[in-house]
Design a protein around this motif. Structure first.
Motif, mmCIF file in Angstrom:
data_model
loop_
_atom_site.group_PDB
_atom_site.id
_atom_site.type_symbol
_atom_site.label_atom_id
_atom_site.label_comp_id
_atom_site.label_asym_id
_atom_site.label_seq_id
_atom_site.Cartn_x
_atom_site.Cartn_y
_atom_site.Cartn_z
ATOM 1 N N HIS A 1 46.384 49.487 1.651
ATOM 2 C CA HIS A 1 44.964 49.836 1.522
ATOM 3 C C HIS A 1 44.152 48.964 2.482
ATOM 4 N N TRP A 2 43.388 49.608 3.365
ATOM 5 C CA TRP A 2 42.652 48.868 4.379
ATOM 6 C C TRP A 2 41.716 47.829 3.783
ATOM 7 N N ASP A 3 41.034 48.183 2.694
ATOM 8 C CA ASP A 3 40.053 47.250 2.125
ATOM 9 C C ASP A 3 40.700 46.151 1.292
ATOM 10 N N GLU A 4 42.036 46.131 1.210
ATOM 11 C CA GLU A 4 42.726 45.084 0.456
ATOM 12 C C GLU A 4 43.689 44.287 1.334
#
Length: 432
Positions: free
Chosen positions: A422-425
């Motif tokens: 996940h990009w935001d993680e």
């Protein structure tokens, strides 16, 4: 060339297993967990399914419920985490890709273990085992143990020795251990420690006077076959050094696929159950399409909690599909046949879809009269491709495309970041 013929050409088999896989995957991205007791919980944060060695030393057993452990967690310094399936799946893929560099024959046996066909002189094989162990630690960040032997069963046994005996330093080769030491180790281990031998089989073996692995190794294979099965006979032969379980290039040809999870919040309406079954049926369709398989039978079921004696309901339905199919429309329609058996207001905590009688797609083309108009459109593949690109829940047919999943989705209150998917993680690295 047949697989057994390929296996006869292999000198030995290596079994590589990640130690405490879920906990190790968490530690790979969170080094502060090193040295601390760590447990990973089952669906809905129910019970311990992975325990680090430090947690095991605290006396925490597999399956211990979290609500019983929580009161003493702070006192023990115990870290509990929700199951981070996205992270574990990606770490597993990285480990298997790395291992594939060391052998042309790799069998991924489970999410955390694999068999490899290896060749070489004794010193070369030990060196190869140590190299694979070091590479997994260096490049993926997880610790593994390696067992090397002439058969799969002995390789699994060697891996167990490598993991539990510090003298092996994580790598054990059968032929490199002196015969008298092997005999002593096998005489200490119960038959339940053998790959494929469970509690019920152990009791039957004990009744015959077979208590240890050494006892079973000395048994007559034909007598074991007559008393048990050909599978058990193969186990005895493998313990005696005769390869009987061939390497498999890919473990896709499963007998069944199951999609089932417990809910964080019980479902009490037919509409809610219809949505869940639609989602699971379409997940089954995507998985079948991915592996180029079709199913002939679908079973759908629902269940209330075993801990609620006042509300017992376990409806199920098993349907023979009109033709082998991976079509999400047909699978969803078949799953909905369960709905007339469920009761409004009853608290269902689990729903499942199982497809069986699997066979390769296009193995037998149906007569034109019975052709499924949806099959050739590749809807299952389309659903899988869109979900991969935009995430689960981004697309669905009918009720599976409705929002509202959080009402019945799995509870994961202690979920760590999904660092690699996940990009935001993504993990952040800061220079000092």
């Amino acid at each position: 060339m047949s697989k057994p013929a390929v296996m006869r050409r292999m000198q030995e088999i290596a079994h590589v297993d990640v130690n405490c896989f879920y906990a190790s995957a968490e530690r790979a991205f969170n080094p502060s967990l090193e040295g601390k007791p760590v447990i990973v919980l089952s669906n809905n944060d129910g019970c311990a399914v992975t325990r680090s060695s430090e947690a095991k030393r605290l006396g925490i057993a597999m399956g211990d419920p979290w609500f019983k452990l929580r009161p003493r967690a702070k006192e023990w310094g115990l870290v509990a985490l929700s199951s981070n399936y996205e992270l574990y799946g990606d770490v597993s893929s990285r480990v298997m890709e790395l291992l594939g560099r060391y052998s042309a024959w790799l069998e991924v046996y489970s999410i955390d273990e694999a068999f490899l066909g290896v060749k070489g002189e004794p010193d070369e094989l030990l060196a190869l085992g140590r190299e694979m162990k070091a590479a997994c630690r260096r490049h993926v960040g997880v610790p593994v143990c390696v067992g090397i032997a002439p058969t799969k069963t002995l390789a699994k046994l060697c891996n167990k020795w490598a993991k539990n005996n510090p003298a092996f330093n994580g790598v054990c080769r059968w032929e490199s251990v002196p015969a008298e030491q092997r005999d002593a180790l096998m005489a200490k281990l119960s038959v339940i420690e053998i790959w494929g031998v469970a509690t019920r089989l152990t009791k039957r073996l004990n009744a015959m006077g077979i208590f240890t692995i050494a006892d079973l190794t000395r048994a007559n294979p034909v007598a074991i076959r007559d008393k048990f099965s050909i599978v058990m006979m193969r186990t005895v032969l493998e313990l005696q050094g005769t390869p009987c379980i061939p390497m498999e290039e890919e473990r896709i040809g499963r007998d069944q696929l199951i999609f089932s999870r417990s809910f964080s919040t019980p479902i009490t309406t037919t509409a809610g159950l219809r949505q869940v079954m639609s989602v699971y049926a379409q997940m089954a369709s995507a998985r079948l399409a991915k592996h180029d398989l079709q199913a002939k039978v679908l079973t759908a079921f629902a269940a209330t909690s075993h801990f609620n004696p006042n509300e017992k309901s376990f409806p199920s339905v098993c349907l023979a599909l009109p033709m082998p199919t991976a079509d999400p429309v047909l699978l969803t329609r078949a799953a909905h046949a369960l709905l007339p058996q469920v009761h409004e207001g009853v608290k269902y905590v689990r729903v499942g879809i199982m497809v069986t009688d699997l066979r390769p797609s296009g193995n037998q083309k149906p007569l034109e009269l019975f052709e499924n108009p949806h099959e050739e459109r590749g809807i299952g593949i389309l659903l899988e491709d869109v979900a991969k690109r935009y995430g689960r829940g981004s697309i669905g047919l009918g009720h599976a495309g409705l929002k509202g999943g959080p009402d019945w989705s799995m509870k994961r209150d202690m979920l760590s970041p999904r660092y690699t998917t996940h990009w935001d993680e993504l993990p952040l690295v800061k220079a000092a």
